[in-house]
Design a protein around this motif. Structure first.
Motif, PDB file in Angstrom:
ATOM      1  N   ASP A  63      -8.274  -4.187  -8.798  1.00  0.00           N
ATOM      2  CA  ASP A  63      -8.204  -4.026  -7.417  1.00  0.00           C
ATOM      3  C   ASP A  63      -6.734  -3.366  -6.837  1.00  0.00           C
ATOM      4  O   ASP A  63      -5.929  -3.724  -7.665  1.00  0.00           O
ATOM      5  N   ASP A  64      -6.665  -2.709  -5.830  1.00  0.00           N
ATOM      6  CA  ASP A  64      -5.423  -2.009  -5.540  1.00  0.00           C
ATOM      7  C   ASP A  64      -4.261  -2.956  -5.483  1.00  0.00           C
ATOM      8  O   ASP A  64      -3.272  -3.048  -6.012  1.00  0.00           O
ATOM      9  N   LEU A  65      -4.580  -3.857  -4.296  1.00  0.00           N
ATOM     10  CA  LEU A  65      -3.606  -4.804  -4.328  1.00  0.00           C
ATOM     11  C   LEU A  65      -3.587  -6.332  -4.816  1.00  0.00           C
ATOM     12  O   LEU A  65      -2.794  -7.177  -5.300  1.00  0.00           O
ATOM     13  N   ASP A  66      -4.891  -6.860  -4.847  1.00  0.00           N
ATOM     14  CA  ASP A  66      -5.179  -8.143  -5.353  1.00  0.00           C
ATOM     15  C   ASP A  66      -6.415  -8.214  -5.813  1.00  0.00           C
ATOM     16  O   ASP A  66      -7.650  -7.956  -5.192  1.00  0.00           O
ATOM     17  N   GLY A  67      -6.770  -8.971  -7.011  1.00  0.00           N
ATOM     18  CA  GLY A  67      -7.992  -9.052  -7.463  1.00  0.00           C
ATOM     19  C   GLY A  67      -8.390  -8.194  -8.759  1.00  0.00           C
ATOM     20  O   GLY A  67      -7.769  -7.177  -9.089  1.00  0.00           O
ATOM     21  N   GLU A 115       8.681  -8.228 -14.518  1.00  0.00           N
ATOM     22  CA  GLU A 115       9.280  -9.088 -13.743  1.00  0.00           C
ATOM     23  C   GLU A 115       8.933  -8.817 -12.177  1.00  0.00           C
ATOM     24  O   GLU A 115       8.477  -7.502 -12.218  1.00  0.00           O
ATOM     25  N   SER A 116       8.841  -9.557 -11.357  1.00  0.00           N
ATOM     26  CA  SER A 116       8.167  -9.141 -10.150  1.00  0.00           C
ATOM     27  C   SER A 116       9.067  -8.722  -9.058  1.00  0.00           C
ATOM     28  O   SER A 116       9.030  -7.979  -8.001  1.00  0.00           O
ATOM     29  N   THR A 117      10.622  -8.813  -9.361  1.00  0.00           N
ATOM     30  CA  THR A 117      11.821  -8.549  -8.635  1.00  0.00           C
ATOM     31  C   THR A 117      12.744  -7.430  -8.961  1.00  0.00           C
ATOM     32  O   THR A 117      13.541  -7.397  -9.101  1.00  0.00           O
ATOM     33  N   GLU A 118      11.877  -6.419  -9.544  1.00  0.00           N
ATOM     34  CA  GLU A 118      12.672  -5.238 -10.493  1.00  0.00           C
ATOM     35  C   GLU A 118      13.248  -4.509  -9.192  1.00  0.00           C
ATOM     36  O   GLU A 118      12.785  -4.235  -8.177  1.00  0.00           O
ATOM     37  N   GLU A 119      14.411  -3.929  -9.407  1.00  0.00           N
ATOM     38  CA  GLU A 119      15.299  -3.220  -8.682  1.00  0.00           C
ATOM     39  C   GLU A 119      15.190  -1.723  -9.242  1.00  0.00           C
ATOM     40  O   GLU A 119      15.390  -1.623 -10.490  1.00  0.00           O
ATOM     41  N   ARG A 120      14.825  -0.686  -8.313  1.00  0.00           N
ATOM     42  CA  ARG A 120      15.005   0.603  -8.848  1.00  0.00           C
ATOM     43  C   ARG A 120      16.236   1.448  -8.534  1.00  0.00           C
ATOM     44  O   ARG A 120      16.787   1.410  -7.633  1.00  0.00           O
ATOM     45  N   LYS A 149       0.858  -1.107  -0.044  1.00  0.00           N
ATOM     46  CA  LYS A 149       0.086   0.104   0.125  1.00  0.00           C
ATOM     47  C   LYS A 149       0.870   1.278   0.100  1.00  0.00           C
ATOM     48  O   LYS A 149       0.394   2.326  -0.672  1.00  0.00           O
ATOM     49  N   LEU A 150       1.871   1.546   0.646  1.00  0.00           N
ATOM     50  CA  LEU A 150       2.751   2.355   0.933  1.00  0.00           C
ATOM     51  C   LEU A 150       3.590   2.612  -0.564  1.00  0.00           C
ATOM     52  O   LEU A 150       3.659   3.708  -1.074  1.00  0.00           O
ATOM     53  N   GLN A 151       3.988   1.272  -1.148  1.00  0.00           N
ATOM     54  CA  GLN A 151       4.461   1.653  -2.686  1.00  0.00           C
ATOM     55  C   GLN A 151       3.588   2.021  -3.459  1.00  0.00           C
ATOM     56  O   GLN A 151       4.011   2.938  -4.313  1.00  0.00           O
ATOM     57  N   LEU A 152       2.387   1.774  -3.446  1.00  0.00           N
ATOM     58  CA  LEU A 152       1.232   2.329  -4.328  1.00  0.00           C
ATOM     59  C   LEU A 152       1.096   3.649  -4.132  1.00  0.00           C
ATOM     60  O   LEU A 152       0.749   4.611  -5.109  1.00  0.00           O
ATOM     61  N   PRO A 200       3.960  -1.889  -8.457  1.00  0.00           N
ATOM     62  CA  PRO A 200       5.085  -2.723  -7.661  1.00  0.00           C
ATOM     63  C   PRO A 200       5.138  -4.226  -8.318  1.00  0.00           C
ATOM     64  O   PRO A 200       4.050  -4.719  -8.702  1.00  0.00           O
ATOM     65  N   GLY A 201       6.191  -4.826  -8.310  1.00  0.00           N
ATOM     66  CA  GLY A 201       6.429  -5.997  -9.083  1.00  0.00           C
ATOM     67  C   GLY A 201       5.602  -6.968  -8.337  1.00  0.00           C
ATOM     68  O   GLY A 201       5.200  -7.957  -8.954  1.00  0.00           O
ATOM     69  N   LYS A 202       5.458  -7.078  -6.852  1.00  0.00           N
ATOM     70  CA  LYS A 202       4.777  -8.116  -6.397  1.00  0.00           C
ATOM     71  C   LYS A 202       3.196  -8.059  -6.611  1.00  0.00           C
ATOM     72  O   LYS A 202       2.333  -9.140  -6.914  1.00  0.00           O
ATOM     73  N   ILE A 203       2.663  -6.966  -6.948  1.00  0.00           N
ATOM     74  CA  ILE A 203       1.207  -6.828  -7.412  1.00  0.00           C
ATOM     75  C   ILE A 203       1.283  -7.457  -8.790  1.00  0.00           C
ATOM     76  O   ILE A 203       0.329  -7.930  -8.997  1.00  0.00           O
ATOM     77  N   LEU A 204       2.017  -6.968  -9.596  1.00  0.00           N
ATOM     78  CA  LEU A 204       2.004  -7.500 -10.836  1.00  0.00           C
ATOM     79  C   LEU A 204       2.198  -8.980 -10.797  1.00  0.00           C
ATOM     80  O   LEU A 204       1.347  -9.625 -11.998  1.00  0.00           O
TER      81      LEU A 204
END
Length: 318
Positions: free
Chosen positions: A253-257, A310-315, A124-127, A226-230
Motif C-alpha cells: 500500500d502507498d503509506l502503510d500495509g 535505513e530509515s534516516t537516509e539523507e539525500r 504522500k508528498l515525498q511519494l 522514503p525511508g519512513k515508509i521502508l
C-alpha cells in the motif's frame, strides 16, 4: 443540854459539809460532757469549713481546668478548621490540576493527531515527488564521474530507445549519502529523476526479465521509497515471507500495509494485527525473525531492498 446541842450542831454541820462535798464531787464530772460537745462542735465546724474550702478549691480547679480545656479545645478546633480549609483549598487545586491535565491530554492527543496527519501528508508528498524516480545500486564510484553522460546511453540501450533523444528523459541524477553504504564500504546508490513516469515504468518492467550490466557489474534497479515508509514495511516481513512461499500475489500500500490478492479478492492489511490474523486464516502462524531472501530483478528486488534500507537516509545532490 448545851453541850449536847453543840455536838449535835457540829455533827449536823459535819454532815452538811460532808453532803456538800459529796454533791460537789458528784456535780463536777457532769460538766465534762458539755466541754466535749463544744469541742466536737468546733471540730465539726472546722471540718465543715475545711470541706467547704476543699470543695471550693475543687470547684476552682475544675473551673480553671474547664477554662484551659475550652481554650485548648478552641485552639484545636481553630487549627482543625484551618487544616480543613487548607485541605479544601488543596482539593480545589487538585481538581483544577486534574481538569488542566485532561485539557492538556486532549491538546496532546490533538497535537499528536495533527502531527501524524502532517507526517502522512509529508510522506504522500515525498511519494509524489519520487513517482518518476528510480534507484540504481552497485555501480562503482569513480573520481570526477559524470553520471549523466555515463548512464544516459546505457539506459537508452537497455530499453531500446534512441541514445540521442533519451537524455531528454532524464531530469536529474546524483548519488545519495547513506550510512549503510559508508559502514559496509559499498558504492553509494544513484537516484535518477525522469521527466516522465512512463520512462521509469518501462525501465522497471525491463529489469524483470533482463539484467542491467555496467562495466561488468550487475546493477540493481529499485523503486525510490522514503525511508519512513521502508521502516514501516519492515514490520510486515513475516507476512511477505509467507506470501512469497505460497506464491500469493501482493503489493505494498502507498503509506502503510499490504494489499493481498487471495481467493479472487483483494484484502487490504493496514496493521500488523490484521497481517497476523490473515496468516491465521491461511493456517500458519507468523515465524519469528526476518529472513532476507535476496532475489535479483525488478519488483522482487525492490521489496527486499525496502527491508534493508535505513530509515534516516539523507539525500545530497552532487
Amino acid at each position: 443540854m448545851v453541850v449536847g446541842t453543840r455536838k449535835t450542831t457540829l455533827k449536823a454541820s459535819s454532815n452538811t459539809l460532808t453532803n456538800s462535798t459529796r454533791r460537789t464531787s458528784l456535780n463536777t464530772p457532769t460538766k465534762a460532757p458539755d466541754l466535749d460537745e463544744t469541742m466536737m462542735d468546733e471540730i465539726r465546724k472546722m471540718l465543715q469549713e475545711t470541706n467547704m474550702e476543699i470543695q471550693k478549691s475543687k470547684d476552682e480547679l475544675k473551673a480553671e481546668f474547664k477554662k484551659d480545656l475550652r481554650i485548648e479545645l478552641g485552639e484545636v478546633t481553630t487549627r482543625l478548621d484551618k487544616i480543613d480549609d487548607d485541605l479544601k483549598k488543596v482539593s480545589g487545586k487538585v481538581e483544577k490540576l486534574e481538569i488542566d491535565m485532561k485539557k492538556m491530554e486532549t491538546k496532546v492527543d490533538t497535537l499528536y493527531k495533527d502531527q501524524q496527519e502532517g507526517q502522512e501528508s509529508i510522506l504522500k508528498l515525498q511519494l509524489k515527488q519520487r513517482e518518476n524516480c528510480l534507484k540504481l545500486r552497485g555501480l562503482p564510484e569513480n573520481v570526477n564521474e559524470n553520471l549523466y553522460t555515463l548512464l544516459s546511453p546505457i539506459l537508452a540501450k537497455f530499453i531500446g530507445e534512441s541514445e540521442t533523444l533519451f537524455p531528454w528523459e532524464i531530469d536529474r541524477i546524483y548519488r545519495i549519502n547513506s550510512r549503510i553504504a559508508k559502514t559496509r564500504r559499498l558504492p553509494r546508490d544513484i537516484v535518477i529523476y525522469f521527466v516522465r513516469k512512463q520512462t521509469k515504468e518501462i525501465i522497471l518492467r525491463q529489469s524483470f526479465n533482463n539484467k542491467l550490466l555496467i562495466e561488468g557489474k550487475e546493477i540493481t534497479i529499485l523503486r525510490d521509497i522514503p525511508g519512513k515508509i521502508l521502516k514501516r514495511r519492515k514490520e510486515y516481513n513475516f507476512l511477505i515471507e509467507q506470501l512469497k512461499a505460497r506464491k500469493i500475489l501482493y503489493k505494498w500500500d502507498d503509506l502503510d500495509g499490504v494489499i493481498v490478492t487471495w481467493k479472487q479478492r483483494r484484502v487490504r492489511l493496514n496493521s500488523v494485527e490484521q497481517a497476523r490474523s490473515f496468516l491465521t486464516e491461511l493456517g500458519k502462524e507468523p515465524e519469528k525473525g526476518n529472513k532476507k531472501d535476496k532475489e535479483k530483478g525488478g519488483e522482487e528486488e525492490a521489496e527486499e531492498e525496502e527491508k534493508e534500507e535505513e530509515s534516516t537516509e539523507e539525500r545530497v545532490k552532487k
